[in-house]
Design a protein around this motif. Structure first.
Motif, PDB file in Angstrom:
ATOM      1  N   MET A   1       0.851  -1.195   0.000  1.00  0.00           N
ATOM      2  CA  MET A   1       0.000   0.000   0.000  1.00  0.00           C
ATOM      3  C   MET A   1       0.888   1.247   0.000  1.00  0.00           C
ATOM      4  SD  MET A   1      -3.136   1.246   0.175  1.00  0.00           S
ATOM      5  CE  MET A   1      -4.115  -0.163   0.677  1.00  0.00           C
ATOM      6  N   PRO A   2       0.722   2.159  -0.985  1.00  0.00           N
ATOM      7  CA  PRO A   2       1.548   3.364  -1.009  1.00  0.00           C
ATOM      8  C   PRO A   2       1.257   4.267   0.187  1.00  0.00           C
ATOM      9  CG  PRO A   2      -0.163   3.451  -2.712  1.00  0.00           C
ATOM     10  CD  PRO A   2      -0.202   2.077  -2.127  1.00  0.00           C
ATOM     11  N   SER A   3       2.249   5.065   0.570  1.00  0.00           N
ATOM     12  CA  SER A   3       2.093   5.983   1.694  1.00  0.00           C
ATOM     13  C   SER A   3       1.324   7.223   1.256  1.00  0.00           C
ATOM     14  CB  SER A   3       3.468   6.408   2.205  1.00  0.00           C
ATOM     15  OG  SER A   3       4.127   7.199   1.221  1.00  0.00           O
ATOM     16  N   LEU A   4       0.890   8.025   2.220  1.00  0.00           N
ATOM     17  CA  LEU A   4       0.173   9.264   1.921  1.00  0.00           C
ATOM     18  C   LEU A   4       1.032  10.167   1.046  1.00  0.00           C
ATOM     19  CD1 LEU A   4      -2.133  11.289   2.227  1.00  0.00           C
ATOM     20  CD2 LEU A   4      -1.126  12.011   4.413  1.00  0.00           C
ATOM     21  N   GLN A   5       2.330  10.257   1.347  1.00  0.00           N
ATOM     22  CA  GLN A   5       3.207  11.134   0.580  1.00  0.00           C
ATOM     23  C   GLN A   5       3.337  10.657  -0.860  1.00  0.00           C
ATOM     24  OE1 GLN A   5       4.394  14.127   1.508  1.00  0.00           O
ATOM     25  NE2 GLN A   5       4.934  14.230  -0.672  1.00  0.00           N
ATOM     26  N   GLN A   6       3.416   9.348  -1.049  1.00  0.00           N
ATOM     27  CA  GLN A   6       3.498   8.803  -2.404  1.00  0.00           C
ATOM     28  C   GLN A   6       2.218   9.094  -3.187  1.00  0.00           C
ATOM     29  OE1 GLN A   6       4.393   4.770  -1.121  1.00  0.00           O
ATOM     30  NE2 GLN A   6       6.426   4.866  -2.050  1.00  0.00           N
ATOM     31  N   ILE A   7       1.086   8.938  -2.503  1.00  0.00           N
ATOM     32  CA  ILE A   7      -0.198   9.223  -3.143  1.00  0.00           C
ATOM     33  C   ILE A   7      -0.314  10.704  -3.480  1.00  0.00           C
ATOM     34  CG2 ILE A   7      -2.682   9.352  -2.713  1.00  0.00           C
ATOM     35  CD1 ILE A   7      -2.417   6.658  -1.244  1.00  0.00           C
ATOM     36  N   ARG A   8       0.115  11.562  -2.536  1.00  0.00           N
ATOM     37  CA  ARG A   8       0.050  13.009  -2.762  1.00  0.00           C
ATOM     38  C   ARG A   8       0.906  13.398  -3.984  1.00  0.00           C
ATOM     39  NH1 ARG A   8      -1.683  16.821   0.787  1.00  0.00           N
ATOM     40  NH2 ARG A   8      -1.449  15.443   2.590  1.00  0.00           N
ATOM     41  N   THR A   9       2.100  12.802  -4.068  1.00  0.00           N
ATOM     42  CA  THR A   9       3.001  13.094  -5.184  1.00  0.00           C
ATOM     43  C   THR A   9       2.380  12.654  -6.511  1.00  0.00           C
ATOM     44  OG1 THR A   9       4.929  12.824  -3.747  1.00  0.00           O
ATOM     45  CG2 THR A   9       5.304  12.669  -6.128  1.00  0.00           C
ATOM     46  N   ALA A  10       1.776  11.453  -6.504  1.00  0.00           N
ATOM     47  CA  ALA A  10       1.152  10.931  -7.726  1.00  0.00           C
ATOM     48  C   ALA A  10      -0.038  11.796  -8.148  1.00  0.00           C
ATOM     49  CB  ALA A  10       0.711   9.491  -7.501  1.00  0.00           C
ATOM     50  N   LEU A  11      -0.829  12.237  -7.185  1.00  0.00           N
ATOM     51  CA  LEU A  11      -1.981  13.096  -7.494  1.00  0.00           C
ATOM     52  C   LEU A  11      -1.519  14.436  -8.044  1.00  0.00           C
ATOM     53  CD1 LEU A  11      -4.312  12.323  -4.444  1.00  0.00           C
ATOM     54  CD2 LEU A  11      -4.738  11.711  -6.834  1.00  0.00           C
ATOM     55  N   ASP A  12      -0.459  15.000  -7.456  1.00  0.00           N
ATOM     56  CA  ASP A  12       0.092  16.267  -7.953  1.00  0.00           C
ATOM     57  C   ASP A  12       0.530  16.110  -9.405  1.00  0.00           C
ATOM     58  OD1 ASP A  12      -0.343  17.546  -5.572  1.00  0.00           O
ATOM     59  OD2 ASP A  12       1.713  17.328  -4.824  1.00  0.00           O
ATOM     60  N   GLY A  13       1.229  14.996  -9.678  1.00  0.00           N
ATOM     61  CA  GLY A  13       1.725  14.753 -11.034  1.00  0.00           C
ATOM     62  C   GLY A  13       0.617  14.551 -12.041  1.00  0.00           C
ATOM     63  N   SER A  14      -0.554  14.112 -11.576  1.00  0.00           N
ATOM     64  CA  SER A  14      -1.701  13.871 -12.461  1.00  0.00           C
ATOM     65  C   SER A  14      -2.601  15.093 -12.595  1.00  0.00           C
ATOM     66  CB  SER A  14      -2.539  12.703 -11.930  1.00  0.00           C
ATOM     67  OG  SER A  14      -1.771  11.537 -11.817  1.00  0.00           O
ATOM     68  N   GLY A  15      -2.249  16.157 -11.875  1.00  0.00           N
ATOM     69  CA  GLY A  15      -3.106  17.344 -11.895  1.00  0.00           C
ATOM     70  C   GLY A  15      -4.379  17.169 -11.100  1.00  0.00           C
ATOM     71  N   GLN A  16      -4.342  16.268 -10.110  1.00  0.00           N
ATOM     72  CA  GLN A  16      -5.545  15.952  -9.326  1.00  0.00           C
ATOM     73  C   GLN A  16      -5.336  16.206  -7.830  1.00  0.00           C
ATOM     74  OE1 GLN A  16      -8.324  15.125 -11.003  1.00  0.00           O
ATOM     75  NE2 GLN A  16      -7.171  15.177 -12.930  1.00  0.00           N
ATOM     76  N   ALA A  17      -4.520  17.208  -7.492  1.00  0.00           N
ATOM     77  CA  ALA A  17      -4.202  17.487  -6.086  1.00  0.00           C
ATOM     78  C   ALA A  17      -5.444  17.837  -5.274  1.00  0.00           C
ATOM     79  CB  ALA A  17      -3.177  18.614  -5.998  1.00  0.00           C
ATOM     80  N   HIS A  18      -6.512  18.319  -5.944  1.00  0.00           N
ATOM     81  CA  HIS A  18      -7.725  18.723  -5.240  1.00  0.00           C
ATOM     82  C   HIS A  18      -8.383  17.568  -4.493  1.00  0.00           C
ATOM     83  CE1 HIS A  18      -9.284  16.956  -8.938  1.00  0.00           C
ATOM     84  NE2 HIS A  18     -10.437  16.777  -8.304  1.00  0.00           N
ATOM     85  N   VAL A  19      -8.050  16.338  -4.864  1.00  0.00           N
ATOM     86  CA  VAL A  19      -8.647  15.165  -4.228  1.00  0.00           C
ATOM     87  C   VAL A  19      -8.395  15.162  -2.721  1.00  0.00           C
ATOM     88  CG1 VAL A  19      -8.436  12.651  -4.057  1.00  0.00           C
ATOM     89  CG2 VAL A  19      -8.658  13.724  -6.301  1.00  0.00           C
TER      90      VAL A  19
END
Length: 505
Positions: A1-19
């Motif tokens: 399971m990815p960590s919160l920081q990994q998920i945050r980084t992936a969302l930022d890279g996808s342009g979906q940080a608002h999630v």
């Protein structure tokens, strides 16, 4: 399971940080659940998914009839028909189908990922009771058909057999379906022969390509359409299970057709005899504008063309006898070999076309307020089960009669078509025909003889309450020895107990 920081980084890279904008407001329990949900997403492909959804939606709204489609009918050598094929051929196909069933080579696979939202219920459609005299649900009718077809195959071919029932559910329908079957003792089937598995869920997206938050700590998700079957077969090792059971042929159908013939031996036998790897049942379109896809060829390649993609002048073309030229209506009733499904899963599933569904998706706004939209605000991407037809090496189609095999349940009563009332009346009308064809006389509640015209359909709003249990007859067979010469007063339910009474008379 990815960590919160990994998920945050992936969302930022996808342009979906608002999630994660409401992350600080969530409780520890809500954070844990949300983190699990996010961890199950394919975050590496999220950007691609969101962009594709927005672009596909834009393209779909701008040009649905721009395609200069060269539609061709399925060639006669690849067509079968319950009305036009030679009776000897039909009997031969039925024998072949029963032979394959008796050898444990045939399975049925139910597409049951959707909820009954349009019916006005929040549970799986298979659990719906349309108001038959017996009170049976769609799941019960289908389970009893499996039991009967196993019995018929055994009596005809002399060997005990099993037709496994694979049921593709979704996040919404898995647990209710499991519980329903358990509470009803699996309707007499062996629990080990009912295999439930889940299709993937994918995020709903706004028109400008942003993931929709359903709640502060939950993304709006939706099943990936019935074409999600092919990925789900891989995710859940279903093809391996089929291989271990010796299954070679799979009858795939949609849950909402109350008149489906489970593991239909004629259809299975036709496809096997023709050496087909892929087949579709069709019904004649009622009129040119009927909103059903057409099974045809385009440039020599088999496929289903949606009614919205066919120009009116093409849809209205008629042959010398006045029949519609492009009249093979798709009813989501298919045959696949296991080897074809394996090929699709291994080689072709990434090539499946994405379809757009514009939906009203509840969401939270930037201030965290819950909003229920009054018009479509989101895009749900879907794949369709029939989009694998172009990959077939030998595709066939088999025409059946609508009044015998197709009455879908899609809308609540009050709608123009495909309601509980039309589904119920279709089945009761069919059963009335079976009783009369068996040589019985039907009486109404006042003792008057009931005459039903051969073309009677759901529009007749038949009041006749005459129901035949699948445990007594699969498709009208075996009724003559029970009913010939008898007078039957309605309402009448011919179940196993009633059949024993009639036999004793």
């Amino acid at each position: 399971m990815p960590s919160l920081q990994q998920i945050r980084t992936a969302l930022d890279g996808s342009g979906q940080a608002h999630v994660l904008r409401f992350w600080p407001e969530l409780s520890e329990e809500e954070k844990e659940v949300f983190l699990q949900e996010l961890g199950q997403l394919d975050l590496q492909r999220l950007k691609e998914h969101c962009q594709a959804a927005a672009e596909t939606a834009k393209a779909a709204t701008s040009s649905s009839l721009d395609r200069n489609l060269n539609l061709e009918r399925v060639p006669p050598e690849s067509m079968g028909s319950v009305t036009r094929s030679d009776p000897e051929n039909l009997a031969g196909w039925e024998h072949e189908g029963f032979l394959q069933i008796s050898r444990n080579r045939v399975a049925v696979l139910l597409l049951a990922g959707g909820q009954g939202t349009r019916l006005g219920v929040q549970y799986p459609k298979g659990m719906y009771n349309v108001g038959l005299p017996s009170g049976k649900t769609l799941y019960q009718i289908q389970a009893e058909q499996i039991l009967k077809i196993q019995e018929l195959a055994e009596s005809r071919c002399g060997s005990k057999c099993t037709v496994p029932w694979y049921i593709m559910t979704s996040e919404f329908t898995l647990k209710p379906t499991q519980t329903f079957f358990q509470e009803n003792s699996h309707f007499g089937l062996e629990p080990s022969n009912i295999i439930l598995f889940e299709q993937r869920m994918i995020p709903a997206v706004t028109f400008d390509g942003n993931v929709i938050l359903e709640r502060k700590g939950k993304i709006a998700m939706a099943p990936d359409g019935n074409g999600g079957l092919y990925q789900a077969l891989v995710d859940n090792n279903v093809l391996e299970d089929m291989k271990q059971r010796g299954v070679e042929y799979v009858h795939v159908y949609c849950v909402d057709n109350i008149m489906v013939k489970m593991a239909d031996p004629v259809f299975v036998g036709f496809c096997v005899t023709k050496g087909a790897d892929c087949g579709a049942k069709v019904v004649e379109k009622a009129h040119p504008d009927e909103p059903v896809g057409v099974v045809c060829r385009v440039g020599g390649v088999p496929q289903v063309v949606e009614y919205s993609e066919i120009r009116p002048e093409i849809a209205q073309l008629r042959g010398p006898a006045g029949e519609l030229v492009h009249n093979a209506g798709n009813i989501c009733n298919h045959f696949f070999t296991r080897s074809f499904l394996h090929d699709v899963a291994e080689k072709f599933k990434e090539q499946l076309k994405q379809h757009v569904a514009l939906k009203k998706v509840p969401f939270v706004d930037s201030c965290g307020n819950q909003v229920k939209p009054t018009k479509p605000n989101g895009i749900k991407m879907e794949k369709f089960v029939f989009d694998v037809f172009p990959f077939s090496r030998n595709f066939v189609a088999f025409e059946v009669l609508r009044q015998e095999e197709f009455s879908p349940l899609k809308n609540s009563d009050g709608a123009a078509a495909d309601t509980p009332t039309t589904a119920r009346n279709s089945l009761l009308a069919q059963h009335c025909h079976w009783v009369i064809a068996a040589g019985a006389t039907l009486l109404d509640e006042h003792g008057n003889s009931i005459q039903i015209p051969p073309s009677s359909s759901t529009e007749n709003r038949l009041p006749v309450q005459c129901e035949i249990s699948p445990r007594v007859s699969y498709f009208g067979e075996g009724l003559e020895q029970l009913l010939k010469g008898k007078t039957i007063k309605t309402p009448f339910i011919l179940d196993e107990a009633a059949a024993k009474e009639l036999q004793a008379q």
